[in-house]
Motif scaffolding. Structure first.
Motif, PDB file in Angstrom:
ATOM      1  N   ASP A   4      54.188  42.444  52.494  1.00 29.74           N
ATOM      2  CA  ASP A   4      55.590  42.750  52.709  1.00 29.74           C
ATOM      3  C   ASP A   4      55.902  43.041  54.165  1.00 29.74           C
ATOM      4  OD1 ASP A   4      58.273  43.277  51.819  1.00 29.74           O
ATOM      5  OD2 ASP A   4      57.869  45.401  52.128  1.00 29.74           O
ATOM      6  N   ARG A   5      55.034  43.811  54.831  1.00 30.95           N
ATOM      7  CA  ARG A   5      55.295  44.197  56.206  1.00 30.95           C
ATOM      8  C   ARG A   5      54.683  43.182  57.171  1.00 30.95           C
ATOM      9  NH1 ARG A   5      56.759  49.690  56.512  1.00 30.95           N
ATOM     10  NH2 ARG A   5      55.740  49.941  58.529  1.00 30.95           N
ATOM     11  N   TRP A   6      55.143  43.213  58.411  1.00 32.76           N
ATOM     12  CA  TRP A   6      54.738  42.196  59.363  1.00 32.76           C
ATOM     13  C   TRP A   6      53.236  42.166  59.590  1.00 32.76           C
ATOM     14  CZ3 TRP A   6      57.439  38.191  60.079  1.00 32.76           C
ATOM     15  CH2 TRP A   6      58.827  38.218  60.182  1.00 32.76           C
ATOM     16  N   GLU A   7      52.592  43.348  59.683  1.00 34.09           N
ATOM     17  CA  GLU A   7      51.148  43.325  59.943  1.00 34.09           C
ATOM     18  C   GLU A   7      50.377  42.752  58.765  1.00 34.09           C
ATOM     19  OE1 GLU A   7      51.746  47.509  58.206  1.00 34.09           O
ATOM     20  OE2 GLU A   7      52.841  46.066  59.426  1.00 34.09           O
ATOM     21  N   GLU A   8      50.927  42.869  57.551  1.00 35.22           N
ATOM     22  CA  GLU A   8      50.284  42.289  56.373  1.00 35.22           C
ATOM     23  C   GLU A   8      50.397  40.762  56.395  1.00 35.22           C
ATOM     24  OE1 GLU A   8      52.481  44.376  53.455  1.00 35.22           O
ATOM     25  OE2 GLU A   8      51.210  46.160  53.520  1.00 35.22           O
ATOM     26  N   TYR A   9      51.537  40.254  56.849  1.00 32.77           N
ATOM     27  CA  TYR A   9      51.683  38.811  57.011  1.00 32.77           C
ATOM     28  C   TYR A   9      50.714  38.294  58.074  1.00 32.77           C
ATOM     29  CZ  TYR A   9      55.892  38.481  54.129  1.00 32.77           C
ATOM     30  OH  TYR A   9      56.768  38.501  53.083  1.00 32.77           O
ATOM     31  N   PHE A  70      55.983  24.092  52.233  1.00 33.63           N
ATOM     32  CA  PHE A  70      56.533  25.442  52.099  1.00 33.63           C
ATOM     33  C   PHE A  70      55.696  26.450  52.883  1.00 33.63           C
ATOM     34  CE2 PHE A  70      58.527  24.225  47.789  1.00 33.63           C
ATOM     35  CZ  PHE A  70      59.717  23.869  48.422  1.00 33.63           C
ATOM     36  N   PHE A  71      54.372  26.270  52.839  1.00 37.57           N
ATOM     37  CA  PHE A  71      53.502  27.185  53.583  1.00 37.57           C
ATOM     38  C   PHE A  71      53.728  27.061  55.083  1.00 37.57           C
ATOM     39  CE2 PHE A  71      49.596  28.083  55.899  1.00 37.57           C
ATOM     40  CZ  PHE A  71      49.294  29.357  55.441  1.00 37.57           C
ATOM     41  N   VAL A  72      53.848  25.836  55.570  1.00 38.20           N
ATOM     42  CA  VAL A  72      54.063  25.627  57.003  1.00 38.20           C
ATOM     43  C   VAL A  72      55.405  26.210  57.436  1.00 38.20           C
ATOM     44  CG1 VAL A  72      54.442  23.854  58.769  1.00 38.20           C
ATOM     45  CG2 VAL A  72      52.551  23.629  57.162  1.00 38.20           C
ATOM     46  N   ILE A  73      56.432  26.076  56.592  1.00 37.38           N
ATOM     47  CA  ILE A  73      57.735  26.671  56.914  1.00 37.38           C
ATOM     48  C   ILE A  73      57.612  28.190  57.012  1.00 37.38           C
ATOM     49  CG2 ILE A  73      60.070  27.095  56.056  1.00 37.38           C
ATOM     50  CD1 ILE A  73      60.014  24.297  54.846  1.00 37.38           C
ATOM     51  N   ALA A  74      56.910  28.793  56.046  1.00 41.75           N
ATOM     52  CA  ALA A  74      56.699  30.240  56.072  1.00 41.75           C
ATOM     53  C   ALA A  74      55.942  30.657  57.334  1.00 41.75           C
ATOM     54  CB  ALA A  74      55.934  30.684  54.829  1.00 41.75           C
ATOM     55  N   LEU A  75      54.925  29.880  57.686  1.00 37.23           N
ATOM     56  CA  LEU A  75      54.150  30.168  58.896  1.00 37.23           C
ATOM     57  C   LEU A  75      55.022  30.050  60.144  1.00 37.23           C
ATOM     58  CD1 LEU A  75      51.454  30.732  60.326  1.00 37.23           C
ATOM     59  CD2 LEU A  75      50.980  28.278  60.218  1.00 37.23           C
ATOM     60  N   GLY A  76      55.887  29.052  60.163  1.00 39.68           N
ATOM     61  CA  GLY A  76      56.782  28.866  61.302  1.00 39.68           C
ATOM     62  C   GLY A  76      57.749  30.028  61.466  1.00 39.68           C
ATOM     63  N   TYR A  78      57.226  33.047  60.450  1.00 42.17           N
ATOM     64  CA  TYR A  78      56.420  34.178  60.936  1.00 42.17           C
ATOM     65  C   TYR A  78      56.207  34.088  62.441  1.00 42.17           C
ATOM     66  CZ  TYR A  78      52.210  36.681  62.232  1.00 42.17           C
ATOM     67  OH  TYR A  78      51.317  37.478  62.894  1.00 42.17           O
ATOM     68  N   LYS A  79      55.850  32.907  62.927  1.00 41.66           N
ATOM     69  CA  LYS A  79      55.573  32.741  64.360  1.00 41.66           C
ATOM     70  C   LYS A  79      56.800  33.057  65.202  1.00 41.66           C
ATOM     71  CE  LYS A  79      51.267  31.239  64.320  1.00 41.66           C
ATOM     72  NZ  LYS A  79      50.155  31.992  64.981  1.00 41.66           N
ATOM     73  N   VAL A  80      57.988  32.693  64.690  1.00 44.87           N
ATOM     74  CA  VAL A  80      59.215  32.872  65.463  1.00 44.87           C
ATOM     75  C   VAL A  80      59.767  34.290  65.346  1.00 44.87           C
ATOM     76  CG1 VAL A  80      61.623  32.123  65.684  1.00 44.87           C
ATOM     77  CG2 VAL A  80      59.815  30.434  65.344  1.00 44.87           C
ATOM     78  N   ALA A 203      61.652  38.501  53.878  1.00 47.33           N
ATOM     79  CA  ALA A 203      61.950  38.087  52.503  1.00 47.33           C
ATOM     80  C   ALA A 203      61.926  36.564  52.377  1.00 47.33           C
ATOM     81  CB  ALA A 203      63.318  38.629  52.086  1.00 47.33           C
ATOM     82  N   THR A 204      62.429  35.878  53.394  1.00 49.09           N
ATOM     83  CA  THR A 204      62.423  34.405  53.377  1.00 49.09           C
ATOM     84  C   THR A 204      60.995  33.870  53.376  1.00 49.09           C
ATOM     85  OG1 THR A 204      64.516  34.398  54.601  1.00 49.09           O
ATOM     86  CG2 THR A 204      63.257  32.339  54.540  1.00 49.09           C
ATOM     87  N   ILE A 205      60.133  34.482  54.170  1.00 50.04           N
ATOM     88  CA  ILE A 205      58.722  34.083  54.188  1.00 50.04           C
ATOM     89  C   ILE A 205      58.111  34.255  52.801  1.00 50.04           C
ATOM     90  CG2 ILE A 205      56.432  34.706  55.057  1.00 50.04           C
ATOM     91  CD1 ILE A 205      57.753  35.393  57.719  1.00 50.04           C
ATOM     92  N   LYS A 206      58.392  35.375  52.173  1.00 53.84           N
ATOM     93  CA  LYS A 206      57.828  35.637  50.846  1.00 53.84           C
ATOM     94  C   LYS A 206      58.286  34.590  49.831  1.00 53.84           C
ATOM     95  CE  LYS A 206      57.028  39.750  49.354  1.00 53.84           C
ATOM     96  NZ  LYS A 206      57.125  41.150  48.850  1.00 53.84           N
ATOM     97  N   ILE A 207      59.561  34.200  49.895  1.00 52.37           N
ATOM     98  CA  ILE A 207      60.090  33.203  48.958  1.00 52.37           C
ATOM     99  C   ILE A 207      59.362  31.864  49.131  1.00 52.37           C
ATOM    100  CG2 ILE A 207      62.123  31.803  48.409  1.00 52.37           C
ATOM    101  CD1 ILE A 207      63.824  34.286  49.052  1.00 52.37           C
ATOM    102  N   PHE A 208      59.210  31.423  50.385  1.00 52.98           N
ATOM    103  CA  PHE A 208      58.520  30.149  50.627  1.00 52.98           C
ATOM    104  C   PHE A 208      57.055  30.221  50.207  1.00 52.98           C
ATOM    105  CE2 PHE A 208      62.071  29.062  53.538  1.00 52.98           C
ATOM    106  CZ  PHE A 208      62.320  27.783  53.083  1.00 52.98           C
TER     107      PHE A 208
END
Length: 241
Positions: A4-9, A70-76, A78-80, A203-208
């Motif tokens: 959920d939190r940024w460091e966990e991602y 979907f994973f690459v979108i979530a990763l993107g 996160y990076k941004v 939340a968007t990352i989690k959905i993807f």
């Protein structure tokens, strides 16, 4: 693992096995285009005998590709959107390795207040105030946050306003002899607020990631089913010998 939190991602995206999805996203369209130009089944002649090979995977590669998309979108995202503070300092040990002067945290606090939500600003001000790290100003500031930290003789300070109350925060803390402990304490207060920032992006990352997981499970099920069918045919053939 709850994410959920940024460091966990950050920990999640560093898992080596997940790089497989990035590789699949990149390579599969290229391989599929090349294989699509070949006849199916593919005839192969060995020692004068012609064999045919069925060019088919035991699962739908298109589903796995969408899962990797979907994973690459979530990763993107996160990076941004992940705060640089979290990427750079995943814990206090990482921060201490940079040998920053305590004044540096005043600049980090200023950067945080520029992106934090009203809720996170309130939490930060309450926690720092309860621990005696904030000076409450008698006169109300005209702006929510000063334009930049002010370098003074013994401190670097910032001034900001939360819920109509004006505060001054400076580093290093002058009211305590335990400079290192107060610096560590303030680091984790900032870390906590940075980690909880930008909730929509998280939340968007989690959905993807959930979409990616569902599709991956479907492909895994297809793979297991295909393997089970082949294993059963092999078993039946062995019993009939």
């Amino acid at each position: 693992m709850k994410i959920d939190r940024w460091e966990e991602y950050q920990e999640f995206f560093q898992l080596i096995i997940l790089r497989y999805l990035v590789a699949w996203f990149t390579l599969v369209p290229i391989v599929a285009a090349l294989v699509g130009q070949l006849p199916n089944p593919l005839p192969i002649t060995l020692s004068g005998v012609t064999y045919t090979i069925n060019l088919a995977l035991p699962f739908h590669w298109q589903i796995l590709w969408v899962s990797s998309l979907f994973f690459v979108i979530a990763l993107g995202i996160y990076k941004v959107r992940c705060p640089k503070f979290i990427k750079k300092y995943n814990n206090y040990s990482d921060y201490s390795e940079y040998k920053h002067h305590p004044r540096w945290l005043a600049w980090e606090a200023h950067n945080l207040l520029k992106i934090a939500s009203a809720k996170e600003k309130k939490i930060l001000s309450e926690r720092l105030s309860d621990k005696g790290y904030l000076e409450k100003l008698k006169e109300e500031l005209s702006e929510e946050l000063c334009s930049k930290p002010k370098v003074e003789d013994k401190q670097t300070t910032i001034e900001f306003k939360v819920d109509g109350a004006s505060y001054k925060f400076g580093m290093p803390i002058l009211s305590t002899s335990e400079d290192q402990e107060s610096e560590k304490d303030i680091f984790y207060e900032l870390f906590g607020r940075y980690s909880a920032s930008r909730c929509i992006a998280r939340a968007t990352i989690k959905i993807f990631l959930l979409f990616s997981l569902v599709l991956f499970i479907i492909v895994l099920g297809q793979h297991i089913f295909s393997g089970a069918v082949l294993s059963w045919k092999w078993f039946v053939g062995m019993t009939q010998v």
